[in-house]
Design an enzyme around this catalytic site. Structure first.
Site, short mmCIF file in Angstrom:
data_model
loop_
_atom_site.label_atom_id
_atom_site.label_comp_id
_atom_site.label_asym_id
_atom_site.label_seq_id
_atom_site.Cartn_x
_atom_site.Cartn_y
_atom_site.Cartn_z
N HIS A 19 0.84 -1.21 0.00
CA HIS A 19 0.00 0.00 0.00
C HIS A 19 0.88 1.25 0.00
O HIS A 19 0.62 2.20 -0.74
CB HIS A 19 -0.87 0.06 1.27
CG HIS A 19 -1.92 -1.00 1.38
ND1 HIS A 19 -2.05 -1.80 2.48
CD2 HIS A 19 -2.91 -1.37 0.54
CE1 HIS A 19 -3.07 -2.62 2.33
NE2 HIS A 19 -3.61 -2.39 1.14
N LYS A 43 -16.45 -7.81 6.58
CA LYS A 43 -15.74 -8.70 7.50
C LYS A 43 -15.34 -7.91 8.75
O LYS A 43 -15.15 -6.71 8.68
CB LYS A 43 -14.44 -9.21 6.85
CG LYS A 43 -14.53 -9.28 5.37
CD LYS A 43 -13.22 -9.08 4.68
CE LYS A 43 -13.13 -7.74 3.98
NZ LYS A 43 -12.28 -7.66 2.83
N ARG A 92 -1.91 -6.15 -8.19
CA ARG A 92 -0.68 -6.89 -7.92
C ARG A 92 -0.48 -8.01 -8.92
O ARG A 92 0.56 -8.15 -9.52
CB ARG A 92 -0.76 -7.50 -6.50
CG ARG A 92 -0.69 -6.49 -5.39
CD ARG A 92 -1.14 -7.08 -4.10
NE ARG A 92 -2.53 -7.54 -4.17
CZ ARG A 92 -3.25 -7.93 -3.15
NH1 ARG A 92 -2.72 -7.96 -1.95
NH2 ARG A 92 -4.51 -8.31 -3.31
N SER A 130 -2.72 -7.76 3.23
CA SER A 130 -3.01 -7.58 4.65
C SER A 130 -3.41 -8.92 5.26
O SER A 130 -3.04 -9.23 6.39
CB SER A 130 -4.13 -6.56 4.84
OG SER A 130 -3.76 -5.31 4.34
O1 PNS Z 1 -9.14 -2.78 0.35
P1 PNS Z 1 -10.40 -3.32 -0.25
O2 PNS Z 1 -11.17 -4.07 0.81
O3 PNS Z 1 -10.15 -4.15 -1.48
O4 PNS Z 1 -11.27 -2.04 -0.69
C1 PNS Z 1 -12.55 -2.21 -1.23
C2 PNS Z 1 -13.27 -0.86 -1.39
C3 PNS Z 1 -13.28 -0.10 -0.08
C4 PNS Z 1 -12.58 -0.02 -2.42
C5 PNS Z 1 -14.72 -1.15 -1.87
O5 PNS Z 1 -15.29 -2.14 -1.06
C6 PNS Z 1 -15.63 0.08 -1.86
O6 PNS Z 1 -15.45 0.99 -2.62
N1 PNS Z 1 -16.65 0.09 -0.97
C7 PNS Z 1 -17.54 1.20 -0.79
C8 PNS Z 1 -18.97 0.84 -1.24
C9 PNS Z 1 -19.11 0.99 -2.74
O7 PNS Z 1 -18.97 2.07 -3.30
N2 PNS Z 1 -19.41 -0.13 -3.41
C10 PNS Z 1 -19.56 -0.21 -4.85
C11 PNS Z 1 -18.21 -0.45 -5.51
S1 PNS Z 1 -18.40 -0.75 -7.22
#
Ligand code: PNS
Length: 170
Positions: A19, A43, A92, A130
């Site tokens: 990150h 989660k 990645r 993570s």
């Molecule tokens: O680090 P992560 O868990 O892969 O991040 C995922 C994240 C936070 C980018 C994604 O879950 C998100 O944007 N959530 C917010 C809700 C949302 O907008 N959902 C629609 C995405 S298309």
């Protein structure tokens, strides 16, 4: 030209060197980079939102145009509120691609003016996640070089105070 603000969203539970590598690359590309921690994770996270924010602030304090914030609800709504023109995500390996493509296209459908920019971390960080970091620390393994030293210390303290913790999420 107007300044470009980008959002780097994620769960950051906790921030890894992968990150951090992406944050440094993004900070050179955009005028302002906002690291946005999602508050309503599906989660159960290992670290609380405030702990994750504190770690992010600590390890990015030397990067001038980076700030740390939290958000809930839809990412596109948050990006609109921040006046951001781009989302930053890391890819990645090929396995990340399908999920990232789906999310980028859905976000574009919701907000066509917002572009998702994908960056690749340095090869040496391409295998870090993570989830794996937490799994290693949980079983007493070394994570030096995978996370910043401050985060390594926080992980050790967390797992030593929660010995009976079962599953670890991403
Ligand atoms: O680090 P992560 O868990 O892969 O991040 C995922 C994240 C936070 C980018 C994604 O879950 C998100 O944007 N959530 C917010 C809700 C949302 O907008 N959902 C629609 C995405 S298309």
């Amino acid at each position: 030209m107007a300044e470009v603000t980008a959002i780097y969203p994620g769960s950051f539970d906790p921030i890894t060197n992968g990150h951090l590598d992406l944050i440094r690359r993004g900070s050179r590309l955009f005028d302002q980079l906002v690291i946005a921690v999602l508050t309503n994770l599906d989660k159960k996270p290992l670290f609380s939102v405030s702990e994750r924010v504190e770690m992010l602030r600590e390890v990015t304090k030397d990067v001038a145009n980076v700030s740390v914030d939290t958000f809930g609800g839809l990412l596109v709504d948050y990006a609109r509120r921040k006046g951001a023109r781009a989302l930053l995500r890391g890819v990645r390996a090929f396995s990340d691609y399908e999920y990232e493509l789906q999310m980028a296209l859905m976000n574009r459908k919701l907000e066509p003016a917002l572009e998702t920019v994908f960056l690749m971390p340095a090869e040496s960080f391409a295998y870090i996640s993570s989830r794996l970091v937490k799994e290693i620390v949980q079983h007493g393994g070394p994570v030096t070089g995978l996370v910043p030293p401050h985060v390594e210390e926080r992980l050790r303290v967390k797992f030593s105070s929660e010995p009976a913790r079962g599953q670890v999420g991403v």
